[in-house]
Design a protein around this motif. Structure first.
Motif, mmCIF file in Angstrom:
data_model
loop_
_atom_site.group_PDB
_atom_site.id
_atom_site.type_symbol
_atom_site.label_atom_id
_atom_site.label_comp_id
_atom_site.label_asym_id
_atom_site.label_seq_id
_atom_site.Cartn_x
_atom_site.Cartn_y
_atom_site.Cartn_z
ATOM 1 N N ASN A 231 0.904 -1.230 0.055
ATOM 2 C CA ASN A 231 0.018 -0.069 -0.018
ATOM 3 C C ASN A 231 0.905 1.341 -0.010
ATOM 4 O O ASN A 231 0.460 2.437 0.001
ATOM 5 C CB ASN A 231 -0.823 0.071 1.453
ATOM 6 N N HIS A 232 2.059 1.280 -0.067
ATOM 7 C CA HIS A 232 2.872 2.506 0.004
ATOM 8 C C HIS A 232 3.056 2.997 -1.362
ATOM 9 O O HIS A 232 3.349 4.233 -1.496
ATOM 10 C CB HIS A 232 4.340 2.215 0.511
ATOM 11 N N ALA A 233 2.852 2.558 -2.319
ATOM 12 C CA ALA A 233 2.895 3.136 -3.793
ATOM 13 C C ALA A 233 1.814 2.664 -4.636
ATOM 14 O O ALA A 233 1.198 1.399 -4.594
ATOM 15 C CB ALA A 233 4.174 2.507 -4.347
ATOM 16 N N VAL A 234 1.145 3.660 -5.148
ATOM 17 C CA VAL A 234 -0.108 3.511 -6.319
ATOM 18 C C VAL A 234 0.114 4.289 -7.437
ATOM 19 O O VAL A 234 1.117 5.248 -7.282
ATOM 20 C CB VAL A 234 -1.377 3.804 -5.623
ATOM 21 N N ALA A 235 -0.703 3.957 -8.516
ATOM 22 C CA ALA A 235 -0.258 4.867 -9.666
ATOM 23 C C ALA A 235 -1.577 5.455 -10.057
ATOM 24 O O ALA A 235 -2.686 4.766 -10.032
ATOM 25 C CB ALA A 235 0.178 3.970 -10.713
ATOM 26 N N GLY B 42 -7.982 -3.991 0.588
ATOM 27 C CA GLY B 42 -6.958 -4.131 1.330
ATOM 28 C C GLY B 42 -6.158 -2.739 1.717
ATOM 29 O O GLY B 42 -4.916 -3.044 2.176
ATOM 30 N N PHE B 43 -6.859 -1.753 1.617
ATOM 31 C CA PHE B 43 -6.378 -0.571 2.242
ATOM 32 C C PHE B 43 -7.127 0.069 3.076
ATOM 33 O O PHE B 43 -7.987 -0.418 3.748
ATOM 34 C CB PHE B 43 -6.544 0.677 1.013
ATOM 35 N N LEU B 44 -6.114 0.995 4.210
ATOM 36 C CA LEU B 44 -6.742 1.565 5.362
ATOM 37 C C LEU B 44 -7.895 2.299 4.846
ATOM 38 O O LEU B 44 -7.580 3.260 4.112
ATOM 39 C CB LEU B 44 -5.587 2.219 6.123
ATOM 40 N N GLY C 91 -1.286 8.946 1.818
ATOM 41 C CA GLY C 91 -0.529 7.753 1.712
ATOM 42 C C GLY C 91 -1.325 6.850 2.617
ATOM 43 O O GLY C 91 -2.526 6.929 2.937
ATOM 44 N N ASN C 92 -0.805 5.679 2.537
ATOM 45 C CA ASN C 92 -1.702 4.673 3.178
ATOM 46 C C ASN C 92 -0.773 3.466 4.121
ATOM 47 O O ASN C 92 0.588 3.945 3.987
ATOM 48 C CB ASN C 92 -2.253 3.607 2.242
ATOM 49 N N VAL C 93 -1.059 2.470 4.706
ATOM 50 C CA VAL C 93 -0.214 1.757 5.540
ATOM 51 C C VAL C 93 -0.706 0.081 5.085
ATOM 52 O O VAL C 93 -1.673 -0.057 4.619
ATOM 53 C CB VAL C 93 -0.337 1.806 6.906
ATOM 54 N N ARG D 192 4.267 11.225 5.894
ATOM 55 C CA ARG D 192 2.622 11.648 6.122
ATOM 56 C C ARG D 192 1.800 10.919 5.350
ATOM 57 O O ARG D 192 1.691 10.555 4.053
ATOM 58 C CB ARG D 192 2.664 13.301 5.313
ATOM 59 N N LEU D 193 0.572 10.806 6.041
ATOM 60 C CA LEU D 193 -0.579 9.795 5.725
ATOM 61 C C LEU D 193 -1.642 10.931 5.223
ATOM 62 O O LEU D 193 -2.515 10.677 4.323
ATOM 63 C CB LEU D 193 -0.974 8.918 6.535
ATOM 64 N N ALA D 194 -1.941 11.714 6.403
ATOM 65 C CA ALA D 194 -3.126 12.876 6.132
ATOM 66 C C ALA D 194 -2.862 14.210 7.315
ATOM 67 O O ALA D 194 -2.069 14.032 7.938
ATOM 68 C CB ALA D 194 -4.308 12.151 6.496
ATOM 69 N N ASP D 195 -3.604 15.072 6.787
ATOM 70 C CA ASP D 195 -3.734 16.333 7.751
ATOM 71 C C ASP D 195 -5.114 16.447 8.169
ATOM 72 O O ASP D 195 -5.747 16.360 6.962
ATOM 73 C CB ASP D 195 -3.190 17.659 7.109
ATOM 74 N N ALA D 196 -5.806 16.605 9.156
ATOM 75 C CA ALA D 196 -6.894 16.671 9.563
ATOM 76 C C ALA D 196 -7.070 17.977 10.490
ATOM 77 O O ALA D 196 -6.444 18.222 11.158
ATOM 78 C CB ALA D 196 -7.466 15.585 10.431
#
Length: 291
Positions: free
Chosen positions: A143-147, A208-210, A245-247, A281-285
């Motif tokens: 899940n660290h890289a997507v296109a 399969g993603f968070l 991003g994701n984990v 960084r995964l997100a800013d809230a």
């Protein structure tokens, strides 16, 4: 990234608009699945709206079911880049209230789509939610890289991605902004932080993603830890979340609170979510809550 995989919807009242996108309107009688201690469950709502966004994409493409593929036949998903909740009155809703959701969708760029969801109940507005997604293909390595992927069979864009929530999401991802909602984005100090290990059975979706509502749930868990006495039944008024991003299952998420403001029955904070293992960084809230 945060994938819109259908968790089950309210009903089948669906109408398709020509060119401008799609319209989806339905009413739910609220019960225990839709409610939480403070009123309407934000977790349930976001899952429902994620499902609507996904189904509207399918209808817009002329599909009977949301099954998108790239040129090689690999599955393509709608990953959420941003969400915005405005003028929410979740705390006034309770058991047996009837909530109507009015949803529409438009294409804003080659790969991005925006859905807007208006909530009404008791003869009044209960808030508006916007979701921005982009089509992606997952990496074979996790899940660290997507296109990003473009789906050419969909109608052309109706709005500029530089405007509105899609433009904000691009600026936030590229770190082109110094402030947002009067919060200093260059501030590196952290007042509090908590690490959470997502549970595969609860926090990940069928792809399969968070799942994107889990990010908001982690922010609320951190708020509960930091503000238990001050905000025992906090409810959202505004919330903007930008996803980067994701984990993978087994990785921890660190929720750091960079800034907090309190006063006049309000609690506002900026939280950053990162992969605990490498600080990515995964997100800013950015959240404003009624306490």
């Amino acid at each position: 990234m945060n994938l819109a995989v259908p968790p089950g919807g309210l009903g089948n009242a669906l109408a398709i608009g020509a060119g401008t996108g799609s319209l989806f309107e339905d009413t739910a009688q609220l019960g225990m699945p839709q409610l939480c201690l403070g009123g309407l469950s934000e977790a349930w709502l976001l899952k429902e709206l994620g499902h609507r966004h996904w189904m509207l994409l399918a209808r817009l493409a002329g599909h009977a079911a949301p099954d998108f593929r790239d040129v090689d036949g690999a599955p393509v998903y709608a990953a959420f880049c941003a969400l915005s909740i405005r003028d929410a009155a979740f705390g006034v809703l309770g058991e047996n209230d009837r909530l109507t959701l009015h949803s529409d969708l438009m294409r804003v760029s080659r790969t991005q789509f925006l859905s807007r969801h208006r909530l009404t109940a008791k003869g009044r507005a209960m808030g508006t939610v916007e979701l921005v997604s982009t089509f992606i293909r997952r990496s074979a390595t996790g899940n660290h890289a997507v296109a990003r992927v473009a789906i050419e069979t969909l109608p052309p864009p109706l709005a500029s991605p530089a405007a509105g929530l899609a433009g904000l999401a691009a600026d936030m991802r590229a770190e082109r902004m110094d402030t947002y909602k009067d919060f200093d984005l260059r501030r590196r100090t952290t007042t509090e932080a908590v690490e959470i290990e997502p549970c595969p059975a609860q926090d990940f979706n069928g792809a399969g993603f968070l799942y994107f509502p889990s990010f908001i749930a982690f922010v609320d868990r951190a708020e509960w830890q930091f503000e238990t006495c001050r905000a025992p039944r906090a409810t959202t008024i505004h919330r903007d979340v930008f996803f980067y991003g994701n984990v993978d299952p087994g990785e921890k998420v660190r929720v750091s609170r960079h800034d907090t403001r309190r006063g006049e029955g309000r609690l506002a904070h900026h939280c950053r979510l990162e992969r605990a293992s490498d600080g990515v960084r995964l997100a800013d809230a950015f959240t404003l809550r009624r306490v």
